[in-house]
Design an enzyme around this catalytic site. Structure first.
Site, PDB file in Angstrom:
ATOM      1  N   SER A 179       0.946  -1.286   0.063  1.00  0.00           N
ATOM      2  CA  SER A 179       0.017   0.134   0.036  1.00  0.00           C
ATOM      3  C   SER A 179       0.834   1.137  -0.122  1.00  0.00           C
ATOM      4  CB  SER A 179      -0.979   0.031   1.126  1.00  0.00           C
ATOM      5  OG  SER A 179      -0.068   0.350   2.483  1.00  0.00           O
ATOM      6  N   HIS A 182       2.336   1.440   3.380  1.00  0.00           N
ATOM      7  CA  HIS A 182       3.588   0.672   3.724  1.00  0.00           C
ATOM      8  C   HIS A 182       4.851   1.035   2.843  1.00  0.00           C
ATOM      9  CE1 HIS A 182       0.412  -2.241   4.953  1.00  0.00           C
ATOM     10  NE2 HIS A 182       1.132  -2.705   5.745  1.00  0.00           N
TER      11      HIS A 182
HETATM   12  O1  LIG Z   1     -11.589  -6.881   8.307  1.00  0.00           O
HETATM   13  C1  LIG Z   1     -10.341  -7.135   7.772  1.00  0.00           C
HETATM   14  C2  LIG Z   1      -9.339  -6.259   7.939  1.00  0.00           C
HETATM   15  C3  LIG Z   1      -8.302  -7.052   7.317  1.00  0.00           C
HETATM   16  N1  LIG Z   1      -8.172  -8.028   6.577  1.00  0.00           N
HETATM   17  C4  LIG Z   1      -6.798  -8.563   6.246  1.00  0.00           C
HETATM   18  O2  LIG Z   1      -5.934  -8.536   7.150  1.00  0.00           O
HETATM   19  C5  LIG Z   1      -4.680  -8.489   6.894  1.00  0.00           C
HETATM   20  C6  LIG Z   1      -4.011  -7.433   7.538  1.00  0.00           C
HETATM   21  O3  LIG Z   1      -4.854  -6.132   7.419  1.00  0.00           O
HETATM   22  P1  LIG Z   1      -4.887  -5.197   8.498  1.00  0.00           P
HETATM   23  O4  LIG Z   1      -5.934  -3.981   8.248  1.00  0.00           O
HETATM   24  O5  LIG Z   1      -5.112  -6.111   9.980  1.00  0.00           O
HETATM   25  O6  LIG Z   1      -3.387  -4.571   8.778  1.00  0.00           O
HETATM   26  P2  LIG Z   1      -2.634  -3.819   7.927  1.00  0.00           P
HETATM   27  O7  LIG Z   1      -3.373  -2.892   6.738  1.00  0.00           O
HETATM   28  O8  LIG Z   1      -1.529  -4.619   7.381  1.00  0.00           O
HETATM   29  O9  LIG Z   1      -1.674  -2.555   8.592  1.00  0.00           O
HETATM   30  C7  LIG Z   1      -1.706  -2.854  10.022  1.00  0.00           C
HETATM   31  O10 LIG Z   1      -0.556  -3.701  10.292  1.00  0.00           O
HETATM   32  C8  LIG Z   1       0.566  -3.429   9.797  1.00  0.00           C
HETATM   33  C9  LIG Z   1       1.571  -4.514  10.270  1.00  0.00           C
HETATM   34  S1  LIG Z   1       1.682  -5.341   8.905  1.00  0.00           S
HETATM   35  O11 LIG Z   1       0.345  -6.072   8.400  1.00  0.00           O
HETATM   36  O12 LIG Z   1       2.230  -4.822   7.651  1.00  0.00           O
HETATM   37  O13 LIG Z   1       2.642  -6.697   9.285  1.00  0.00           O
HETATM   38  C10 LIG Z   1       1.000  -1.678  10.102  1.00  0.00           C
HETATM   39  O14 LIG Z   1       2.158  -1.550   9.697  1.00  0.00           O
HETATM   40  C11 LIG Z   1      -0.193  -1.020  10.473  1.00  0.00           C
HETATM   41  O15 LIG Z   1       0.037   0.288  10.715  1.00  0.00           O
HETATM   42  C12 LIG Z   1      -1.561  -1.457  10.800  1.00  0.00           C
HETATM   43  O16 LIG Z   1      -2.471  -0.553  10.633  1.00  0.00           O
HETATM   44  C13 LIG Z   1      -4.928  -8.054   5.164  1.00  0.00           C
HETATM   45  O17 LIG Z   1      -4.333  -9.192   4.455  1.00  0.00           O
HETATM   46  C14 LIG Z   1      -6.267  -7.609   4.868  1.00  0.00           C
HETATM   47  O18 LIG Z   1      -6.639  -7.895   3.797  1.00  0.00           O
HETATM   48  C15 LIG Z   1      -9.426  -8.732   6.621  1.00  0.00           C
HETATM   49  O19 LIG Z   1      -9.220  -9.998   5.939  1.00  0.00           O
HETATM   50  N2  LIG Z   1     -10.411  -8.366   7.077  1.00  0.00           N
END
Ligand SMILES: O=c1ccn([C@@H]2O[C@H](COP(=O)(O)OP(=O)(O)O[C@H]3O[C@H](CS(=O)(=O)O)[C@@H](O)[C@H](O)[C@H]3O)[C@@H](O)[C@H]2O)c(=O)[nH]1
Length: 384
Positions: A179, A182
């Site tokens: 993203s 990221h």
């Molecule tokens: O309702 C939801 C929310 C998310 N996801 C999925 O869960 C995964 C993670 O999404 P997320 O919204 O929990 O996390 P992300 O967008 O990656 O961002 C969060 O987690 C990151 C760590 S990491 O994911 O990059 O390891 C941090 O850097 C960010 O600040 C924090 O907001 C993704 O594949 C997303 O598609 C679902 O399936 N359903």
């Protein structure tokens, strides 16, 4: 030891500031409070009612006798930043002060630009302020596991040793973020690495996974110290969202197949990891990278765990596989190393039934505050 927590009014920053203060560090919080403003703009509120930062700090002082200095302003304003650093004289800078939502950064061009300018310029200003007047200060910067993406090989901690045409070198691990948010962290990592190589600054990049949970010892002491817990489609993250959805009887929102695997950690480990990094600083010139997570899960597995825990409490929980609003691999290899923080003494709080129960009960307690319209994802990664 004086520690300035930049972004100390946010989810991870607030918990960390109180934890460090409780452990005897002299803590200051620098925050622009812009996250509260973004909530207002999006029309969302965290599940928990959070007090004004001034009230939070007053309550902390009344309860513990410990005071935390407050500096309200934006680190993209170099003059403010420099003045604050001179006033506070930090030995360590903990930098959480960035726009941290992937969906927020993907709303449109404006939000992508805002995210990257805010994050990259803020961190660059910090690096220049350190170079000017605080070259020995240790920067502990929140990066993200998402900098690596989901490569089909093991993920190392920051660097990989490569043999190529008979020669060998240890180089920064390739980055394939998913993203505009990221990506901003990747840009930061490059800038910080440069500042360490060229100016001899010292820094630790904490490539953190997805954080879950809400209670830490300190934020649980009093209602006025309560931490934020986001559940909306922009700032809410996977496990926290699933628990709140289960509590209000909303089907769990698994995006696509649900095989997306990430590193996860309890917020009680976030605060400890930051302390371990501060207590064991990087050497001058060193750009150190720690992968900060304790366990790997797929989002589908997490949804099942929440469903089982909810069922055990008498909640009826359904799992929905939505069309994925993001562009990402939904089935993939994922094996990331995370030994450096364990070697420094981290004792992980692994995800357990009791944590899920407590999170579900927390969500039930505040369920009246949930705005059901904010649950479904509205931001798409697709071109149209
Ligand atoms: O309702 C939801 C929310 C998310 N996801 C999925 O869960 C995964 C993670 O999404 P997320 O919204 O929990 O996390 P992300 O967008 O990656 O961002 C969060 O987690 C990151 C760590 S990491 O994911 O990059 O390891 C941090 O850097 C960010 O600040 C924090 O907001 C993704 O594949 C997303 O598609 C679902 O399936 N359903």
């Amino acid at each position: 030891m004086k520690v300035l927590v930049i972004g100390g009014d946010g989810y991870c920053g607030w918990a960390t500031a109180l934890y460090l203060s409780n452990r005897g560090y002299e803590v200051g919080i620098l925050d622009s409070l812009v996250r509260r403003h973004w909530d207002n703009e999006l029309g969302v509120e965290t599940l928990t009612p959070i007090a004004l930062i001034q009230q939070r700090l007053q309550r902390w002082q009344d309860l513990t006798g410990k005071s935390i200095d407050l500096f309200i302003g934006d680190i993209t304003n170099y003059e403010f930043l420099s003045k604050t650093l001179h006033q506070f004289q930090p030995n360590a800078l903990v930098h959480f002060g960035e726009q941290r939502s992937a969906p927020f950064s993907m709303i449109d061009r404006e939000h992508a630009v805002l995210t990257q300018v805010n994050n990259v310029v803020g961190t660059l200003n910090l690096l220049y302020a350190m170079r000017e007047d605080f070259p020995d200060c240790h920067l502990v910067k929140l990066g993200t596991m998402g900098e690596y993406g989901t490569p089909n090989i093991d993920i190392e901690e920051g660097y990989i040793t490569i043999e190529h045409n008979g020669r060998k070198d240890t180089l920064p691990y390739p980055k394939q973020p998913g993203s505009m948010y990221h990506l901003s962290k990747v840009h930061d990592s490059h800038n910080i690495h440069f500042a360490c190589r060229i100016w001899g600054l010292r820094a630790t990049d904490l490539n953190q996974g997805v954080v879950y949970g809400v209670l830490t010892e300190e934020t649980g002491m009093d209602e006025l110290l309560i931490n934020r817990l986001d559940y909306d489609g922009v700032f809410g993250t996977a496990l926290n969202r699933f628990c709140i959805q289960a509590a209000i009887g909303h089907p769990l929102t698994v995006y696509g197949k649900g095989g997306q695997t990430r590193g996860f950690l309890d917020i009680r480990d976030t605060v400890r990891c930051v302390e371990l990094a501060i207590a064991n600083p990087a050497q001058p010139g060193e750009f150190r990278v720690f992968n900060q997570f304790t366990e790997q899960f797929s989002v589908g597995d997490l949804a099942l765990m929440v469903k089982n825990a909810g069922n055990a409490m008498g909640l009826k929980v359904e799992i929905n596989h939505l069309d994925n609003p993001r562009v990402e691999k939904e089935e993939h290899y994922f094996n990331a190393k995370n030994t450096k923080l364990l070697d420094l003494g981290l004792q992980p709080h692994l995800l357990s039934d009791s944590l899920l129960d407590s999170l579900l009960n927390f969500a039930i307690k505040y369920q009246k505050r949930v705005d059901h319209k904010q649950i479904m994802p509205k931001v798409s990664w697709h071109r149209n």
